[in-house]
Design a protein around this motif. Structure first.
Motif, PDB file in Angstrom:
ATOM      1  N   LEU A 183      76.201   5.747   7.084  1.00 18.31           N
ATOM      2  CA  LEU A 183      75.460   6.797   7.603  1.00 18.31           C
ATOM      3  C   LEU A 183      76.062   8.077   7.218  1.00 18.31           C
ATOM      4  CD1 LEU A 183      72.670   7.888   8.860  1.00 18.31           C
ATOM      5  CD2 LEU A 183      73.765   7.494  11.383  1.00 18.31           C
ATOM      6  N   SER A 187      74.611  11.210   5.037  1.00 17.42           N
ATOM      7  CA  SER A 187      74.659  12.447   5.544  1.00 17.42           C
ATOM      8  C   SER A 187      75.213  13.652   4.634  1.00 17.42           C
ATOM      9  CB  SER A 187      75.308  12.745   7.069  1.00 17.42           C
ATOM     10  OG  SER A 187      74.607  11.862   7.955  1.00 17.42           O
ATOM     11  N   ILE A 216      67.304   9.171   6.574  1.00 16.80           N
ATOM     12  CA  ILE A 216      67.627   8.585   7.865  1.00 16.80           C
ATOM     13  C   ILE A 216      66.696   7.556   8.333  1.00 16.80           C
ATOM     14  CG2 ILE A 216      68.827   9.012  10.205  1.00 16.80           C
ATOM     15  CD1 ILE A 216      69.638  11.653   9.166  1.00 16.80           C
TER      16      ILE A 216
END
Length: 247
Positions: A183, A187, A216
């Protein structure tokens, strides 16, 4: 296992033909504090209390002190209201993006669809933020790790509104076990767009926010398959991951 580029591709595909409503939803959500931990920079206000000491007139000093206290009180009330509304909007915005990624109908009204469960939304966001704050007391890095651990909480709540608060937090930790770095990389992959948005005086964020959020959300769709969610049958990986000692 999907990579950052795969999540971005799915996001663009899901947004195709629906950019208008996605931009509007993202703008409303950001305005009402519904971006949660995905929010970027914000403005800050500071006060120089030393200036009061330099004022010799007691009446003027008292007036300025009263104005300062009133300003702080108003800011506290506004911040509290913003958190209350933003907590509910955050879950609703996640529901909007889940429908977007799933190819379902998306409506602006979905942003407020969680208001019947507003107490649970507020309680969940408060407890999540409290946990992150407590981990942050151990230095910055543990706080950042905790923010990634609990990053899926409101997605779970958006999909399963009847789930207990602590269970949503626990499941988010289980989902993110071994996935926090992924993650983070997702990002980080938007940093080029972030820089470009800075040159547009922030206008570019109108398109970047829904793009990031959709990516996301697709990430959540993948990691949610690693746990047993309400109403689903157990898979062979879930018991092993659920017993992980990670905090």
């Amino acid at each position: 296992m999907k990579r950052a580029s795969d999540f971005r591709y799915t996001a663009r595909k899901s947004l195709s033909g629906r950019w208008g409503i996605a931009v509007l939803a993202g703008f409303i959500a950001s305005l009402l504090g519904g971006l949660g931990m995905n929010t970027g920079s914000g403005s800050s206000i500071s006060f120089d209390f030393s200036e009061l000491k330099e004022i010799n007139n007691p009446l003027v000093k008292q007036i300025m002190l009263s104005m300062l206290i009133m300003t702080l009180a108003v800011m506290a009330v506004v911040g509290f209201i913003h958190f209350i509304i933003g907590s509910v909007i955050e879950v609703g915005y996640n529901r909007f993006n889940l429908n977007l990624i799933d190819g379902k109908i998306v409506k602006i009204g979905q942003l407020v669809s969680f208001f019947p469960h507003w107490l649970k939304a507020i309680g969940t966001c408060f407890l999540r933020n409290l946990y992150i704050f407590l981990w942050s007391l151990l230095l910055i890095v543990p706080g950042i790790i905790a923010s990634y651990s609990y990053s899926m909480t409101t997605y779970i709540l958006a999909e399963y509104p009847d789930i207990p608060i602590r269970e949503a937090l626990r499941l988010s930790k289980v989902m993110m076990y071994g996935n926090k770095w992924r993650l983070f990389c997702l990002s980080l992959s938007f940093i080029g767009w972030e820089i470009l948005c800075a040159f547009t005086l922030g206008i570019g964020y109108l398109w970047l926010i829904p793009y990031q959020k959709a990516a996301i959300t697709d990430f959540y769709r993948e990691v949610s398959t690693t746990v047993v969610l309400p109403g689903e049958e157990a898979n062979e990986n879930a018991p092993e991951i659920a017993q992980s000692p990670e905090a």
